[in-house]
Structure formats: structure tokens, C-alpha cells
Design an enzyme around this catalytic site. Structure first.
Site, PDB file in Angstrom:
ATOM      1  N   ARG A 243      -9.258   4.353  -7.672  1.00 10.52           N
ATOM      2  CA  ARG A 243      -8.700   4.179  -6.338  1.00 10.52           C
ATOM      3  C   ARG A 243      -9.875   4.188  -5.364  1.00 10.52           C
ATOM      4  NH1 ARG A 243      -4.734   1.932  -8.110  1.00 10.52           N
ATOM      5  NH2 ARG A 243      -4.421   1.478  -5.911  1.00 10.52           N
TER       6      ARG A 243
ATOM      7  N   GLU B  35       0.833  -1.214   0.000  1.00 10.98           N
ATOM      8  CA  GLU B  35       0.000   0.000   0.000  1.00 10.98           C
ATOM      9  C   GLU B  35       0.868   1.264   0.000  1.00 10.98           C
ATOM     10  OE1 GLU B  35      -3.091   0.088  -0.504  1.00 10.98           O
ATOM     11  OE2 GLU B  35      -3.860  -1.870   0.081  1.00 10.98           O
TER      12      GLU B  35
ATOM     13  N   ASN C  13       1.262   3.915  -3.105  1.00  5.42           N
ATOM     14  CA  ASN C  13       0.925   5.336  -2.927  1.00  5.42           C
ATOM     15  C   ASN C  13       2.052   6.253  -3.389  1.00  5.42           C
ATOM     16  OD1 ASN C  13      -1.625   4.933  -1.948  1.00  5.42           O
ATOM     17  ND2 ASN C  13      -1.116   5.331   0.194  1.00  5.42           N
TER      18      ASN C  13
HETATM   19  N1  LIG Z   1       3.059   9.169  -1.042  1.00  2.00           N
HETATM   20  C1  LIG Z   1       2.027  10.027  -1.240  1.00  2.00           C
HETATM   21  N2  LIG Z   1       2.248  11.221  -1.861  1.00  2.00           N
HETATM   22  C2  LIG Z   1       1.223  12.100  -2.058  1.00  2.00           C
HETATM   23  N3  LIG Z   1      -0.067  11.854  -1.697  1.00  2.00           N
HETATM   24  C3  LIG Z   1      -0.340  10.693  -1.079  1.00  2.00           C
HETATM   25  C4  LIG Z   1       0.672   9.710  -0.821  1.00  2.00           C
HETATM   26  N4  LIG Z   1       0.100   8.676  -0.190  1.00  2.00           N
HETATM   27  C5  LIG Z   1      -1.209   8.975  -0.072  1.00  2.00           C
HETATM   28  N5  LIG Z   1      -1.498  10.184  -0.605  1.00  2.00           N
HETATM   29  C6  LIG Z   1      -2.819  10.867  -0.606  1.00  2.00           C
HETATM   30  O1  LIG Z   1      -3.638  10.221   0.354  1.00  2.00           O
HETATM   31  C7  LIG Z   1      -4.838   9.750  -0.264  1.00  2.00           C
HETATM   32  C8  LIG Z   1      -5.312   8.492   0.433  1.00  2.00           C
HETATM   33  O2  LIG Z   1      -4.405   7.414   0.246  1.00  2.00           O
HETATM   34  P1  LIG Z   1      -4.970   5.921   0.324  1.00  2.00           P
HETATM   35  O3  LIG Z   1      -3.881   4.978   0.027  1.00  2.00           O
HETATM   36  O4  LIG Z   1      -5.693   5.762   1.617  1.00  2.00           O
HETATM   37  O5  LIG Z   1      -6.079   5.894  -0.825  1.00  2.00           O
HETATM   38  P2  LIG Z   1      -5.838   5.855  -2.414  1.00  2.00           P
HETATM   39  O6  LIG Z   1      -4.419   5.535  -2.731  1.00  2.00           O
HETATM   40  O7  LIG Z   1      -6.378   7.106  -2.986  1.00  2.00           O
HETATM   41  O8  LIG Z   1      -6.759   4.625  -2.842  1.00  2.00           O
HETATM   42  P3  LIG Z   1      -6.401   3.058  -2.685  1.00  2.00           P
HETATM   43  O9  LIG Z   1      -5.175   2.968  -1.834  1.00  2.00           O
HETATM   44  O10 LIG Z   1      -7.590   2.465  -2.003  1.00  2.00           O
HETATM   45  O11 LIG Z   1      -6.206   2.561  -4.050  1.00  2.00           O
HETATM   46  C9  LIG Z   1      -4.497   9.580  -1.721  1.00  2.00           C
HETATM   47  O12 LIG Z   1      -5.637   9.636  -2.554  1.00  2.00           O
HETATM   48  C10 LIG Z   1      -3.534  10.753  -1.945  1.00  2.00           C
HETATM   49  O13 LIG Z   1      -4.247  11.949  -2.148  1.00  2.00           O
HETATM   50 MG   LIG Z   2      -3.423   3.950  -1.849  1.00  2.00          MG
END
Ligand SMILES: Nc1ncnc2c1ncn2[C@@H]1O[C@H](COP(=O)(O)OP(=O)(O)OP(=O)(O)O)[C@@H](O)[C@H]1O
Ligand SMILES: [Mg+2]
Lengths: 114, 144
Positions: free
Chosen positions: B106, B48, B52
Site C-alpha cells: 500500500r 479508494e 480501504n
Molecule cells: N475503512 C478503514 N478502516 C480502518 N482503517 C482505515 C480505513 N481507511 C483507511 N484506514 C487507515 O488509514 C490509512 C491510510 O489510508 P490510505 O487509503 O490513505 O492509504 P492505504 O490504504 O494504506 O494505501 P493506498 O490507499 O495508497 O493503497 C490506512 O493505512 C489505514 O491504516
Molecule cells: Mg487506501
């Protein structure tokens, strides 16, 4: 990751195997979408039994396809016994959209078009 | 507290490295003899955080992702960092179902998955500078 399709009446069974992550999500999406376009499919069973790994990218694949299945008036079910994957499906609300069964036969019995 | 072992790894933000990173982390953590379930928890959380960094941190660009694993007697600390976009509102980002990329299918569950499979998740981020996610877990069983 691998995807195999089979058909029982108007029900499409999508059997995944291997690891479903972001790297394979687009491939999975494209394969399933083009299979759905081949028509005569109403309901879909996502069989996750063969998956040794799935993270939140798999949620996107399932929920994204679910929208299209609903649009065509169908239902979706999921087959899964892996505790960790079940937990992810549960947390993300996927199990509110589709029922979960232990075996494809159980789902086939529950879906009307099979 | 001094770690009993430590490793550092740098790799490009390519999606093929998602599997690589979680396999490496799991192999390193195996030294502590965690259960198969605990190891799978670590694999999922690492996947995860790395995903990200690739999708949100670097978006369409290729950058470097750094992973540091520190082992203690019965616990692990895994730091995953990128020098990408950064997060404006960390509290909002960590909410279940919040995603800034719904059009990319996502689900906004990544942080929630990390939190439920690890004991603690810490996020430090600065817009324009990058993000560091630290995952903590203590293993239950006694070391053999
Ligand atoms: N490394 C990162 N750099 C910039 N923004 C991030 C990063 N990690 C997370 N985010 C922000 O946090 C939000 C939530 O992250 P999360 O992993 O919970 O959900 P997601 O990646 O959008 O969806 P999913 O993981 O369910 O596919 C993301 O949509 C993004 O806006
Ligand atoms: Mg994610």
C-alpha cells in the site's frame, strides 16, 4: 485487466489494459514478478496507455516492482497520457523514481540497454 | 438541504465489488450530467474508499459495506461505511504516504487521492466500531 509482455533487447515492456485496482493488483504483481524471474531483463517500461482506470493500488504494483528492478541494476520508465493517472503517479512520488514518456519508443530511446 | 435523489446499497467486502461500487456510483451520479472528467474523479474516489473498507476495515474478514449517494441540484454526497476495525488516529491516517500496511504494497495515498479528486472528504471513525467516509463534490457545468 490484462497484461502483455514484449521484449526489446534487455528491456521488458509491460503493457497493461483495462482497470488496475486492488482486485487485480495481486494478479498483476504475480505476472510481472514471474516474468522478471525469467532473467535477461534489465530495464522495464510500464506501458499504462491501455488502462481506463487506475487508483492507488496501482502505485503499490509499480513501486513494489521498482524495488526489484533496482536490485537487479535496472531502470524503469512509465508510458502514460491519462491526466488522472498521471496526477496519481505524480502525487505519490512515482515520477521521481521513473521518467514518463508518451510512447514506448520514446522510452526505448532513453534506456541504454534497448 | 433536501436531496433531489438518493440511493442506498449494501454489498460484501469482496474485492470484486470494488469495480461494482464505482460503476454504480458513477451511473447514479450521471443523472446530474457531470463532465466525463468529473465522473472519473467520482469513480476514483469511490474506489479508494471502498478498497480501504475492504483492506483496512475488515482485513481478512467478510463484512458489509454500505454506500449512500445523495444528489443535490449540482452536487453529490457519497457516504461509504464499514463496521470494521476503525481508525485510532484519523489525522495521521489522512497524511500523504501514511499507511499501516506497507508490507501489503500500500502506498498511503488513498485519502490524498480522494481529497484531490473531490471537493471535500470527511472521516468519522471509532476503533472497534467502524468508519464512515463522506465524499462531496459540486459539478461545474450547467445542467442540460
Ligand atoms: N475503512 C478503514 N478502516 C480502518 N482503517 C482505515 C480505513 N481507511 C483507511 N484506514 C487507515 O488509514 C490509512 C491510510 O489510508 P490510505 O487509503 O490513505 O492509504 P492505504 O490504504 O494504506 O494505501 P493506498 O490507499 O495508497 O493503497 C490506512 O493505512 C489505514 O491504516
Ligand atoms: Mg487506501
Amino acid at each position: 485487466m490484462e497484461i502483455r509482455f514484449s521484449k526489446k533487447g534487455s528491456t521488458l515492456i509491460v503493457a497493461f489494459s483495462g482497470e488496475l485496482d486492488h482486485h487485480f493488483a495481486e494478479y498483476a504483481r504475480n505476472r510481472i514478478e514471474s516474468e522478471l524471474l525469467k532473467a535477461t531483463t534489465r530495464d522495464v517500461i510500464f506501458d499504462l496507455t491501455g488502462l481506463s482506470f487506475m487508483d492507488s493500488s496501482g502505485i503499490g504494483v509499480l513501486v513494489g516492482r521498482y524495488a526489484n528492478i533496482r536490485r537487479l541494476g535496472g531502470k524503469a520508465a512509465v508510458i502514460c497520457r491519462n491526466r488522472r493517472i498521471l496526477k496519481i503517479l505524480e502525487m505519490s512520488g512515482v515520477l521521481k523514481l521513473m521518467s514518463v514518456y508518451d510512447k514506448p519508443d520514446d522510452a526505448l530511446r532513453a534506456l541504454p540497454g534497448a | 438541504m433536501q436531496p433531489v435523489n438518493e440511493m442506498k446499497l449494501e454489498f460484501l467486502s469482496k474485492s470484486s465489488n470494488e469495480a461494482f461500487a464505482r460503476v454504480v456510483a458513477a451511473a447514479f451520479v450521471s443523472q446530474l450530467d457531470p463532465t466525463i472528467e468529473e465522473l472519473a474523479d467520482v469513480r476514483t474516489a469511490v474506489s479508494e474508499a471502498v478498497t480501504n473498507a475492504i483492506i483496512h476495515g475488515y482485513e481478512d474478514m467478510i463484512g458489509t459495506i454500505r454506500m449512500v449517494c445523495r444528489l443535490y441540484e449540482r452536487s453529490v454526497e457519497i457516504e461509504i461505511s464499514d463496521e470494521g476495525k476503525g481508525i485510532e488516529d484519523i489525522e495521521q491516517a489522512m497524511q500523504p504516504l501514511y499507511t499501516s500496511k506497507p508490507e501489503m504494497e500500500r502506498s498511503g495515498m488513498g485519502f490524498t487521492v480522494m481529497e484531490s479528486f473531490m471537493d471535500m472528504v470527511r472521516v468519522r471513525s471509532e476503533p472497534g466500531k467502524g468508519t464512515t467516509v463522506t465524499l462531496y463534490k459540486t459539478f461545474s457545468s450547467e445542467r442540460k
